[in-house]
Write a protein that holds these residues in place. Structure first.
Motif, PDB file in Angstrom:
ATOM      1  N   ASN A  99       0.820  -1.217   0.000  1.00  0.00           N
ATOM      2  CA  ASN A  99       0.000   0.000   0.000  1.00  0.00           C
ATOM      3  C   ASN A  99       0.855   1.268   0.000  1.00  0.00           C
ATOM      4  N   GLN A 108       2.371   2.952   3.419  1.00  0.00           N
ATOM      5  CA  GLN A 108       1.498   3.633   4.371  1.00  0.00           C
ATOM      6  C   GLN A 108       1.708   3.123   5.794  1.00  0.00           C
ATOM      7  N   ASN A 121      -3.474   4.165   8.483  1.00  0.00           N
ATOM      8  CA  ASN A 121      -4.090   4.074   7.160  1.00  0.00           C
ATOM      9  C   ASN A 121      -4.408   2.638   6.793  1.00  0.00           C
ATOM     10  N   GLY A 153      -7.459   1.692   8.704  1.00  0.00           N
ATOM     11  CA  GLY A 153      -8.619   2.329   8.096  1.00  0.00           C
ATOM     12  C   GLY A 153      -9.065   1.630   6.826  1.00  0.00           C
ATOM     13  N   LYS A 154      -8.117   1.183   6.022  1.00  0.00           N
ATOM     14  CA  LYS A 154      -8.464   0.543   4.759  1.00  0.00           C
ATOM     15  C   LYS A 154      -9.154  -0.792   4.966  1.00  0.00           C
ATOM     16  N   ARG A 191     -13.176   3.456   8.726  1.00  0.00           N
ATOM     17  CA  ARG A 191     -12.743   4.800   9.102  1.00  0.00           C
ATOM     18  C   ARG A 191     -12.581   4.956  10.617  1.00  0.00           C
ATOM     19  N   LYS A 238      -9.292   3.768  11.664  1.00  0.00           N
ATOM     20  CA  LYS A 238      -8.241   4.703  11.236  1.00  0.00           C
ATOM     21  C   LYS A 238      -8.124   5.875  12.203  1.00  0.00           C
ATOM     22  N   ASN A 286      -4.884   6.637  14.534  1.00  0.00           N
ATOM     23  CA  ASN A 286      -4.107   7.864  14.376  1.00  0.00           C
ATOM     24  C   ASN A 286      -3.763   8.459  15.736  1.00  0.00           C
ATOM     25  N   GLU A 340       1.017  11.896   6.844  1.00  0.00           N
ATOM     26  CA  GLU A 340      -0.041  11.233   6.095  1.00  0.00           C
ATOM     27  C   GLU A 340      -1.403  11.803   6.454  1.00  0.00           C
ATOM     28  N   TYR A 341      -1.609  12.065   7.748  1.00  0.00           N
ATOM     29  CA  TYR A 341      -2.908  12.572   8.206  1.00  0.00           C
ATOM     30  C   TYR A 341      -3.188  13.962   7.632  1.00  0.00           C
ATOM     31  N   ASN A 377      -1.678  15.170   5.018  1.00  0.00           N
ATOM     32  CA  ASN A 377      -1.323  15.159   3.598  1.00  0.00           C
ATOM     33  C   ASN A 377      -0.229  16.184   3.302  1.00  0.00           C
TER      34      ASN A 377
END
Length: 478
Positions: free
Chosen positions: A106, A109, A113, A116-117, A121, A124, A128, A350-351, A353
């Motif tokens: 992935n 990641q 993440n 979450g995937k 959600r 995730k 976090n 990542e959170y 972005n």
């Protein structure tokens, strides 16, 4: 001596037999490019050789966990060694392999993440927050422990060493992964292995100490704790690194970004877990042997496993050799603490972005983390360690369920992850329900029954939900 060698042999056999089986269930694709090449940025995504990545991974996941944890667990007797062997092969190795390989699949990641995937959600968002808290606790634990040991052997103030380690952590967190970590950590990894083997050989040839004195086969199934502490479920919280540890799930993505081929995954991720298990066995055996049993260990430890490290190292290897051994133990937490902060930075990136190719962006995330870490160093070490232990195993639970969910979605043998996930879920829930300081303070029997019931309900709901969901997400991982 026979029991120790048998345990080491079982771990090595686990790597070649069960590790190969786990790899086959996952299904590596040697022709598929890894994130090190598809997302190479010269900072965090940098291809490195299999041997180098293995040694870095071993240092990243080790810390003081496979030393302090087994020393504390040794108070329960040889049962601690049995948990290290079984936990490492069937839980820790699976946990580490999937936390690394799912990250490879992935795009490198991080664990929130991935959760979450495959879990949704809510998982995730939970991870976090939980992962950042865990990594901050790890960073603080892995500052305080080496600073204390350095102060013990030099006489310099602990505060001075805390400051020095913090400065180093900041540098190692923000510079490209191949500049400090990639260059120094393979050497430190080799030093760790050399010192572990050296201590073992010194114990074997010692005329004053014998390996596992007076213990028999039946002792591996008994609780010998001199303080009458219950083995269930505390042992499985006390010994995390060396058996199964959620902290590893936060570290594996760092090397998932550097692995050159998926075929390296078993050696790097499952293999590093086996290596850590052997280190844990060594320190558990030293703790039980050097002091002549659990009663002597309880007296010699005096509540602090660092005392065991110092006394056993100098006692077995002399002043110079002992200093080198203690130095190796000091290196362990330092080389995990900096990667803990580095992982926290990448999770936040990542959170939000936020690309991390530019130094100001890395500092923007790193500095607040270090400020929070500095505040936490003022909290009593014993308190931090207790919360770290529970948070660590709760993270392992989430990662194992993430692996189980992935295998379920792909119609693969999910039980290799589901069974250890169920066991660790029961451990964590039972511990929290029973603990008077961290949880509800319920009787042990009631806590265990409730833990089993909750685990069975969670398992049934998860399997039912995942089997009923649309599998349209599979195309990008084919």
């Amino acid at each position: 001596m026979t029991w120790f060698l048998l345990c080491v042999g079982l771990l090595l056999g686990g790597y070649f037999i069960y590790g190969t089986f786990v790899e086959k269930v996952f299904g590596v694709k040697t022709q598929r490019q890894t994130p090190a090449f598809t997302q190479g940025d010269g900072v965090d995504y940098v291809p490195m050789s299999k041997g180098k990545v293995y040694l870095i991974q071993l240092l990243n996941i080790a810390g003081v966990g496979p030393i302090f944890g087994p020393i504390l667990g040794a108070l329960y007797g040889p049962a601690a060694m049995l948990w290290i062997v079984l936990g490492c092969i069937f839980a820790g190795g699976v946990h580490d392999y999937f936390s690394g390989m799912l990250s490879v699949r992935n795009g490198g990641q991080s664990v929130p993440n991935l959760a979450g995937k495959y879990l949704g959600r809510g998982a995730k968002n939970f991870m976090n927050v939980f992962a950042i808290v865990l990594l901050l606790l790890v960073g603080v634990v892995f500052i305080s422990a080496p600073a204390g040991l350095l102060a013990k052997i030099t006489g310099v103030s602990v505060s001075v060493f805390i400051g020095v380690i913090f400065v180093y952590y900041l540098l190692a967190t923000i510079v490209p992964v191949d500049k400090i970590i990639g260059r120094l950590y393979p050497f430190f990894g080799a030093l760790l292995i050399f010192m572990s083997v050296g201590l073992t050989l010194a114990l074997v040839v010692s005329s004053e100490h014998s390996m596992l004195p007076g213990f028999e086969a039946g002792d591996f199934l008994q609780n010998l704790n001199p303080n009458d502490m219950p083995l269930w479920p505390a042992l499985f919280i006390t010994i995390a690194c060396g058996a199964v540890s959620g902290f590893h799930a936060t570290q594996s993505p760092l090397m998932a970004r550097c692995v050159e081929n998926e075929s390296n995954g078993r050696f790097v991720f499952y293999g590093a877990m086996i290596g850590e298990g052997i280190i844990a066995l060594i320190w558990c055996a030293i703790a039980l042997s050097f002091f002549g049993g659990v009663d002597g260990l309880n007296t010699g430890m005096a509540g602090n496993p660092a005392n065991v490290v110092y006394e056993a190292s100098t006692g077995l290897l002399g002043v110079v050799g002992g200093f080198m051994a203690v130095l190796g133990v000091i290196v362990l937490p330092i080389t995990s603490g900096d990667t803990a902060f580095r992982s926290a930075r990448l999770i936040l990136a990542e959170y939000f972005n936020m690309p991390q190719t530019r130094l100001p962006k890395r500092l923007l995330l790193a500095i607040p983390l270090f400020v929070m870490g500095a505040v936490l160093t003022q909290v009593d070490f014993g308190v931090i360690w207790r919360y770290f232990g529970v948070a660590n195993q709760a993270t392992a639970v989430m990662m194992l369920w993430t692996a189980a969910a992935y295998l379920l979605r792909h119609n693969k043998l999910h039980w290799i992850a589901t069974v250890p996930a169920m066991f660790m879920t029961t451990v964590v829930i039972s511990f929290l329900l029973n603990s008077a300081t961290l949880g509800a303070g319920l009787p042990m029997t009631l806590s265990t029954v409730a833990g089993l019931v909750i685990t069975l309900v969670v398992t049934a709901l998860l399997i039912t939900r995942i089997k009923g969901r649309n599998e349209g997400m599979l195309a990008d991982e084919a």
